[in-house]
Design a protein around this motif. Structure first.
Motif, PDB file in Angstrom:
ATOM      1  N   ASP A 134      47.140  64.433  64.001  1.00  0.00           N
ATOM      2  CA  ASP A 134      47.807  63.951  65.211  1.00  0.00           C
ATOM      3  C   ASP A 134      47.490  62.464  65.312  1.00  0.00           C
ATOM      4  O   ASP A 134      46.557  61.973  64.678  1.00  0.00           O
TER       5      ASP A 134
ATOM      6  N   CYS B 143      51.591  68.195  61.443  1.00  0.00           N
ATOM      7  CA  CYS B 143      51.626  66.893  62.100  1.00  0.00           C
ATOM      8  C   CYS B 143      51.831  67.111  63.597  1.00  0.00           C
ATOM      9  O   CYS B 143      52.415  68.108  64.005  1.00  0.00           O
ATOM     10  N   ALA B 144      51.358  66.161  64.395  1.00  0.00           N
ATOM     11  CA  ALA B 144      51.488  66.263  65.852  1.00  0.00           C
ATOM     12  C   ALA B 144      50.922  67.599  66.334  1.00  0.00           C
ATOM     13  O   ALA B 144      51.557  68.314  67.101  1.00  0.00           O
ATOM     14  N   CYS B 145      49.705  67.902  65.911  1.00  0.00           N
ATOM     15  CA  CYS B 145      49.100  69.208  66.202  1.00  0.00           C
ATOM     16  C   CYS B 145      48.755  69.392  67.665  1.00  0.00           C
ATOM     17  O   CYS B 145      48.547  70.512  68.123  1.00  0.00           O
TER      18      CYS B 145
END
Length: 199
Positions: A64, A42-44
């Motif tokens: 993301d 997540c939140a790459c």
């Protein structure tokens, strides 16, 4: 969206200001990944960590909230066939419980209104015995780092909180996590990698 606007310059700024840590982070996280793992990130961001994880695992879902960041990540990871890249809100993942062997969320907790809720959501989709891996920049040398923080806030980064190593450990302790290991990557702005083993 701020992150869409800066996505094309993000890697350059990170490399110039904090290159040693930025380059080491992906390798440090990837060292926790095993060949048969199904991994969620997540939140790459721009895929700075993703490109190190991809060759290490069986299946990899990269997410993301920023479309601009996802475009950058897709460029970095275009040669890997085990990747699915999609837009997602890490606080409301549309995934079944206990799906992933490893769940990664890098350098995002300090930007969230409710970081505990986000960690709980990461825990929900992680298998029992799996790992939730959460790297976060920490302030070790207040003078230099506070200048950098003020500069970033000036261009639109919305920091909800800042951590040093002690307060980062306390965050997880207060959230009820007992089995947490830490690796600190030292540099201009160090990064603490928290690794929670799901009980």
């Amino acid at each position: 969206m701020f992150w869409d606007k800066v996505s094309g310059l993000y890697d350059f700024v990170e490399t110039v200001y904090n290159g040693k840590v930025y380059r080491s982070l992906g390798k440090t996280v990837a060292a926790q990944i095993e060949q048969e793992d199904v991994v969620l990130e997540c939140a790459c961001g721009t895929g700075a960590i993703s490109r190190y994880i991809a060759p290490k695992c069986r299946q990899f879902i990269v997410t993301d909230f920023s479309k601009g960041m996802l475009r950058q990540a897709a460029k970095k990871c275009r040669n890997f066939e085990n990747i699915t890249i999609k837009r997602a809100n890490m606080t409301q993942l549309k995934c079944q419980d206990s799906r992933f062997d490893k769940v990664v969320a890098g350098n995002v907790l300090h930007l969230l209104e409710e970081p505990c809720a986000a960690v709980k959501e990461l825990e929900r989709v992680c298998k029992t015995g799996g790992k939730i891996i959460i790297p976060t920049y920490i302030n070790a040398h207040q003078g230099v780092n506070q200048y950098a923080v003020r500069l970033l806030e000036g261009v639109g980064v919305d920091f909800k909180r800042q951590f040093n190593l002690d307060s980062y450990k306390k965050f997880f302790q207060d959230a009820g996590y007992k089995k947490v290991d830490y690796i600190v990557i030292n540099g201009r702005m160090p990064c603490a990698v928290a690794m929670i083993t799901k009980q």
